[in-house]
Design an enzyme around this catalytic site. Structure first.
Site, PDB file in Angstrom:
ATOM      1  N   LYS A 186     -42.112 -23.550  -7.561  1.00 17.83           N
ATOM      2  CA  LYS A 186     -40.422 -23.267  -7.402  1.00 17.83           C
ATOM      3  C   LYS A 186     -39.584 -22.901  -8.573  1.00 17.83           C
ATOM      4  O   LYS A 186     -38.877 -21.974  -8.801  1.00 17.83           O
ATOM      5  CB  LYS A 186     -39.984 -24.519  -7.150  1.00 17.83           C
ATOM      6  CG  LYS A 186     -40.472 -24.945  -5.658  1.00 17.83           C
ATOM      7  CD  LYS A 186     -39.990 -26.383  -5.082  1.00 17.83           C
ATOM      8  CE  LYS A 186     -40.205 -26.282  -3.451  1.00 17.83           C
ATOM      9  NZ  LYS A 186     -40.134 -27.706  -3.220  1.00 17.83           N
ATOM     10  N   LYS A 194     -45.697 -15.494   3.415  1.00 20.02           N
ATOM     11  CA  LYS A 194     -45.378 -16.795   4.068  1.00 20.02           C
ATOM     12  C   LYS A 194     -43.678 -17.012   4.466  1.00 20.02           C
ATOM     13  O   LYS A 194     -43.175 -16.701   3.582  1.00 20.02           O
ATOM     14  CB  LYS A 194     -45.883 -17.803   3.115  1.00 20.02           C
ATOM     15  CG  LYS A 194     -45.307 -19.317   3.632  1.00 20.02           C
ATOM     16  CD  LYS A 194     -45.383 -20.419   2.587  1.00 20.02           C
ATOM     17  CE  LYS A 194     -44.490 -21.448   2.615  1.00 20.02           C
ATOM     18  NZ  LYS A 194     -43.900 -22.279   3.463  1.00 20.02           N
ATOM     19  N   LYS A 240     -37.737 -20.575   3.978  1.00 16.37           N
ATOM     20  CA  LYS A 240     -36.519 -20.446   3.695  1.00 16.37           C
ATOM     21  C   LYS A 240     -36.031 -20.018   2.399  1.00 16.37           C
ATOM     22  O   LYS A 240     -34.896 -19.214   2.233  1.00 16.37           O
ATOM     23  CB  LYS A 240     -36.009 -22.110   3.478  1.00 16.37           C
ATOM     24  CG  LYS A 240     -35.740 -22.974   5.051  1.00 16.37           C
ATOM     25  CD  LYS A 240     -35.238 -24.218   4.673  1.00 16.37           C
ATOM     26  CE  LYS A 240     -36.173 -25.079   5.551  1.00 16.37           C
ATOM     27  NZ  LYS A 240     -36.842 -26.394   4.908  1.00 16.37           N
TER      28      LYS A 240
HETATM   29  P1  ADP Z   1     -39.569 -23.832   3.482  1.00 17.84           P
HETATM   30  O1  ADP Z   1     -40.903 -23.291   2.925  1.00 17.84           O
HETATM   31  O2  ADP Z   1     -39.112 -23.133   4.356  1.00 17.84           O
HETATM   32  O3  ADP Z   1     -38.618 -24.480   2.439  1.00 17.84           O
HETATM   33  P2  ADP Z   1     -40.432 -26.587   4.212  1.00 17.84           P
HETATM   34  O4  ADP Z   1     -40.971 -26.700   2.752  1.00 17.84           O
HETATM   35  O5  ADP Z   1     -38.997 -27.297   4.283  1.00 17.84           O
HETATM   36  O6  ADP Z   1     -40.131 -25.046   4.338  1.00 17.84           O
HETATM   37  O7  ADP Z   1     -41.499 -27.180   5.144  1.00 17.84           O
HETATM   38  C1  ADP Z   1     -41.443 -27.878   6.286  1.00 17.84           C
HETATM   39  C2  ADP Z   1     -42.762 -28.251   6.885  1.00 17.84           C
HETATM   40  O8  ADP Z   1     -42.801 -26.717   7.626  1.00 17.84           O
HETATM   41  C3  ADP Z   1     -43.776 -28.307   6.301  1.00 17.84           C
HETATM   42  O9  ADP Z   1     -44.890 -28.936   6.836  1.00 17.84           O
HETATM   43  C4  ADP Z   1     -44.306 -26.838   5.855  1.00 17.84           C
HETATM   44  O10 ADP Z   1     -45.743 -26.900   5.432  1.00 17.84           O
HETATM   45  C5  ADP Z   1     -43.923 -26.123   7.090  1.00 17.84           C
HETATM   46  N1  ADP Z   1     -43.866 -24.683   6.905  1.00 17.84           N
HETATM   47  C6  ADP Z   1     -42.799 -24.191   6.314  1.00 17.84           C
HETATM   48  N2  ADP Z   1     -43.218 -22.741   6.205  1.00 17.84           N
HETATM   49  C7  ADP Z   1     -44.307 -22.475   6.995  1.00 17.84           C
HETATM   50  C8  ADP Z   1     -45.241 -21.256   7.406  1.00 17.84           C
HETATM   51  N3  ADP Z   1     -44.312 -20.195   7.048  1.00 17.84           N
HETATM   52  N4  ADP Z   1     -46.099 -21.516   8.234  1.00 17.84           N
HETATM   53  C9  ADP Z   1     -46.500 -22.750   8.482  1.00 17.84           C
HETATM   54  N5  ADP Z   1     -45.799 -23.994   8.400  1.00 17.84           N
HETATM   55  C10 ADP Z   1     -44.763 -23.840   7.394  1.00 17.84           C
END
Ligand code: ADP
Ligand code: TRP
Length: 321
Positions: A110, A189, A192
């Site tokens: 991050k 991947k 957000k």
């Molecule tokens: P982001 O990376 O979009 O900010 P978060 O960190 O809020 O997402 O993730 C919330 C949940 O969704 C977590 O359990 C995370 O592992 C899952 N997640 C986020 N992005 C993915 C992805 N591309 N594939 C599978 N799971 C994901």
């Protein structure tokens, strides 16, 4: 079996969140006790506008309920309605070696992406461990990017139990291989923070444009494509279309004759139909926000009751009371 997971209200939810965390969580409702929360304390490391936090929190509540979270089967609450989680965080943090914290890759990732390196961002795995351990959780459905955090949680629970006697339950992650990392519009991947998402809900025209805008190579439709299984649109189609339909598209791409435009059109239609029931439910819920608020307040009461018991055990074990 108690299942728990949380999602941070730091933006709009996308299909990576859905397949990685929400779908397994919703499926678990038929298997046992479920605890799902909106991680609003976690959003404080990156979101500093209170209106934005409130708006995101409400949107995520609607998303979860529309996608099938059933308040009769699951406890659903806002993390900050159970503030005692911060006390457990302190107890765990006081036993966590700096070496373990410094190995956490989310902080490095991050800050490398330009987020300001604040203490909350660094300490976040300890708050996440407290989220999990506060409810005697056994199973945590998450995407692969969260695996290390659940492992750190296990380390912290074991350390606590070694120091103070058997008190905390050591949880396990649940990661579905097929959807552990849902790829984004650019093939990285989906996240957000990478601007490469397909949202679960949103404006049809804008979403169609995003899907039709996925960049493909310049091979002609007629050309056979032996690498059809690596094609991003095929990978995404597999999430939404029945298996035989997705295999048929993959086969047609492999042998030649299927144009990328037609493939992306099919992907959009399958994606859009997949969430059509949820879209209707979400619109109904959005017109009944008092009902949504009641679910979260009721969830907070139930979550606090469980948390109070675990904290009582933890305080006694530490000699605090
Ligand atoms: P982001 O990376 O979009 O900010 P978060 O960190 O809020 O997402 O993730 C919330 C949940 O969704 C977590 O359990 C995370 O592992 C899952 N997640 C986020 N992005 C993915 C992805 N591309 N594939 C599978 N799971 C994901
Ligand atoms: N850290 C998770 C994420 O960014 C969200 C989260 C917070 C979480 N606390 C949790 C997930 C506890 C599972 C269990 O995606």
């Amino acid at each position: 079996m108690r299942t728990l997971t949380g999602i941070t209200p730091s933006g709009t939810l996308h299909i990576g969140n859905y397949f990685g965390a929400m779908r397994p969580a919703i499926d678990a409702q038929s298997r046992g006790d479920c605890f799902y929360f909106i991680a609003d304390y976690h959003s404080m490391t990156t979101v500093t506008d209170p209106r934005e936090r409130r708006k995101n929190t409400q949107a995520i509540a609607l998303d979860w309920l529309a996608c099938g979270l059933d308040p009769a089967k699951s406890v659903f609450w806002r993390q900050s309605d159970v503030p005692v989680v911060c006390e457990l965080m302190w107890m765990l943090g006081s036993l966590t070696p700096m070496g373990l914290m410094e190995r956490a890759h989310s902080y490095k990732d991050k800050t490398a992406k330009g987020l300001s390196p604040n203490f909350g961002l660094f300490a976040y795995p300890v708050l996440m461990a407290a989220d999990i351990l506060l409810y005697d959780t056994q199973r945590v459905p998450v995407g692969r990017d969260q695996k290390q955090h659940v492992e750190m949680t296990r380390d912290m629970a074991i350390k606590f139990n070694e120091a103070y006697g058997e008190t905390l339950i050591v949880p396990e992650s649940e990661i579905r291989d097929a959807v552990a990392v849902v790829p984004g519009l650019d093939g990285q991947k989906m996240s957000k923070s990478y601007g490469n998402t397909i949202e679960i809900f949103g404006d049809e025209k804008a979403l169609r444009k995003k899907v039709m805008g996925i960049v493909m190579d310049s091979r002609s439709p007629a050309e056979p494509k032996p690498d059809a299984d690596k094609n991003l649109a095929i990978q995404l189609l597999k999430l939404f279309a029945p298996t035989d339909v997705a295999i048929d598209f993959e086969q047609r791409l492999r042998t030649g004759g299927l144009g990328y435009g037609d493939l992306k059109k099919a992907l959009f239609e399958h994606y859009w139909n997949y969430f059509s029931g949820a879209r209707t439910r979400r619109a109904e819920l959005a017109a009944n926000l008092d009902y949504v608020e009641r679910i979260l307040s009721d969830g907070a009461v139930r979550a606090n009751a469980v948390a109070a018991q675990v904290m009582d055990r933890a305080r006694k074990a530490c000699g605090l009371r």
